[in-house]
Design a protein around this motif. Sequence first.
Motif, PDB file in Angstrom:
ATOM      1  N   ASP A 127      -1.904  10.616  -0.280  1.00  0.00           N
ATOM      2  CA  ASP A 127      -2.982  10.059   0.529  1.00  0.00           C
ATOM      3  C   ASP A 127      -3.867   9.224  -0.391  1.00  0.00           C
ATOM      4  OD1 ASP A 127      -5.365  11.656  -0.434  1.00  0.00           O
ATOM      5  OD2 ASP A 127      -4.140  13.294   0.339  1.00  0.00           O
ATOM      6  N   GLU A 128      -4.721   8.402   0.216  1.00  0.00           N
ATOM      7  CA  GLU A 128      -5.531   7.466  -0.553  1.00  0.00           C
ATOM      8  C   GLU A 128      -6.431   8.166  -1.569  1.00  0.00           C
ATOM      9  OE1 GLU A 128      -7.503   3.541   0.857  1.00  0.00           O
ATOM     10  OE2 GLU A 128      -8.973   5.139   1.164  1.00  0.00           O
ATOM     11  N   GLU A 129      -7.099   9.238  -1.158  1.00  0.00           N
ATOM     12  CA  GLU A 129      -8.020   9.925  -2.074  1.00  0.00           C
ATOM     13  C   GLU A 129      -7.286  10.506  -3.278  1.00  0.00           C
ATOM     14  OE1 GLU A 129     -11.303   9.688  -2.053  1.00  0.00           O
ATOM     15  OE2 GLU A 129     -10.949   8.367  -0.348  1.00  0.00           O
ATOM     16  N   ARG A 179       0.831  -1.203   0.000  1.00  0.00           N
ATOM     17  CA  ARG A 179       0.000   0.000   0.000  1.00  0.00           C
ATOM     18  C   ARG A 179       0.868   1.256   0.000  1.00  0.00           C
ATOM     19  NH1 ARG A 179      -2.167   3.462   3.926  1.00  0.00           N
ATOM     20  NH2 ARG A 179      -4.189   4.320   3.336  1.00  0.00           N
ATOM     21  N   GLU A 180       1.881   1.274   0.876  1.00  0.00           N
ATOM     22  CA  GLU A 180       2.775   2.433   0.936  1.00  0.00           C
ATOM     23  C   GLU A 180       3.507   2.630  -0.376  1.00  0.00           C
ATOM     24  OE1 GLU A 180       2.890   4.724   3.336  1.00  0.00           O
ATOM     25  OE2 GLU A 180       1.243   3.583   4.241  1.00  0.00           O
ATOM     26  N   LEU A 240      -7.107  -3.499  -1.203  1.00  0.00           N
ATOM     27  CA  LEU A 240      -8.065  -3.106  -0.164  1.00  0.00           C
ATOM     28  C   LEU A 240      -8.906  -4.310   0.268  1.00  0.00           C
ATOM     29  CD1 LEU A 240      -9.464  -0.906   1.523  1.00  0.00           C
ATOM     30  CD2 LEU A 240     -10.895  -0.439  -0.478  1.00  0.00           C
ATOM     31  N   TYR A 287      -4.447   9.376  -4.529  1.00  0.00           N
ATOM     32  CA  TYR A 287      -4.060   8.236  -5.359  1.00  0.00           C
ATOM     33  C   TYR A 287      -5.235   7.757  -6.205  1.00  0.00           C
ATOM     34  CZ  TYR A 287      -2.714   3.584  -6.825  1.00  0.00           C
ATOM     35  OH  TYR A 287      -2.456   2.481  -7.591  1.00  0.00           O
ATOM     36  N   LEU A 288      -6.393   7.568  -5.582  1.00  0.00           N
ATOM     37  CA  LEU A 288      -7.552   7.044  -6.293  1.00  0.00           C
ATOM     38  C   LEU A 288      -8.042   8.000  -7.370  1.00  0.00           C
ATOM     39  CD1 LEU A 288      -9.477   5.396  -3.327  1.00  0.00           C
ATOM     40  CD2 LEU A 288      -8.137   4.246  -5.115  1.00  0.00           C
ATOM     41  N   LEU A 329       0.919   4.035  -2.905  1.00  0.00           N
ATOM     42  CA  LEU A 329       0.579   5.433  -2.615  1.00  0.00           C
ATOM     43  C   LEU A 329       1.746   6.369  -2.896  1.00  0.00           C
ATOM     44  CD1 LEU A 329      -1.512   5.093   0.681  1.00  0.00           C
ATOM     45  CD2 LEU A 329      -2.356   5.458  -1.647  1.00  0.00           C
ATOM     46  N   TYR A 335      -4.945  -1.315  -6.377  1.00  0.00           N
ATOM     47  CA  TYR A 335      -5.219  -0.805  -5.035  1.00  0.00           C
ATOM     48  C   TYR A 335      -6.536  -1.351  -4.495  1.00  0.00           C
ATOM     49  CZ  TYR A 335      -5.293   2.317  -1.056  1.00  0.00           C
ATOM     50  OH  TYR A 335      -5.310   2.805   0.231  1.00  0.00           O
TER      51      TYR A 335
END
Length: 197
Positions: free
Chosen positions: A141-143, A133-134, A159, A145-146, A137, A155
């Motif tokens: 931050d996740e948002e 995950r790190e 998850l 990235y997405l 990314l 990803y």
Amino acid sequence: MSLKHAVLAALLEGEASGYDLAKIFDVSVANFWASTPQQLYRELDRLSEAGLITARVVEQERRPNKRMFRLTEAGRADLYAYTTTAPRPTAVRDELMVQVQACDSGDTEAVRGFVAERMETARGKLARYERLREWLLDGRDEETYLREAERVGPYLTLLRGRLLEEENLRWGERVLAVLDARAAGAPAGVPTERTLR
């Protein structure tokens, strides 16, 4: 799902050797598809023969030559068609569940140990998933990235794997608490000294 589509999906990341793909399967695909290296190499040969991937040989000094695989347009089209087909329902075959089901008539301490082992495996997987995950990314931050990443599929499957292992830990904790309480003669919902540690 066949191994074929898992390999084609893994090659969306770009050209890779069989060794690279085995590592990808071990790290990022293992949470939803298991394969041995032997199965993977056989599948690569089949996919190459079918024209869904191409292979080129890279000559190396002091090491055996390696083959590098890449998706063809036919492979991309096959993968696209695959994504339009409804998946079959998940079929779970889990020996531990059979052992837990039979624990009242079996060796409860052995089953307890197997549950604890499953929890340790889940912790190990979660640690690997967190490193992946790190890496995905890469400081975002996740948002972010997405919203910005070229591909979100890896990803999203990561998850799912993380959530599954977190649930395995919660379930294992509950099973151990119940088995410990029963062994101590306490009601199943009452924590024992062992479960409080």
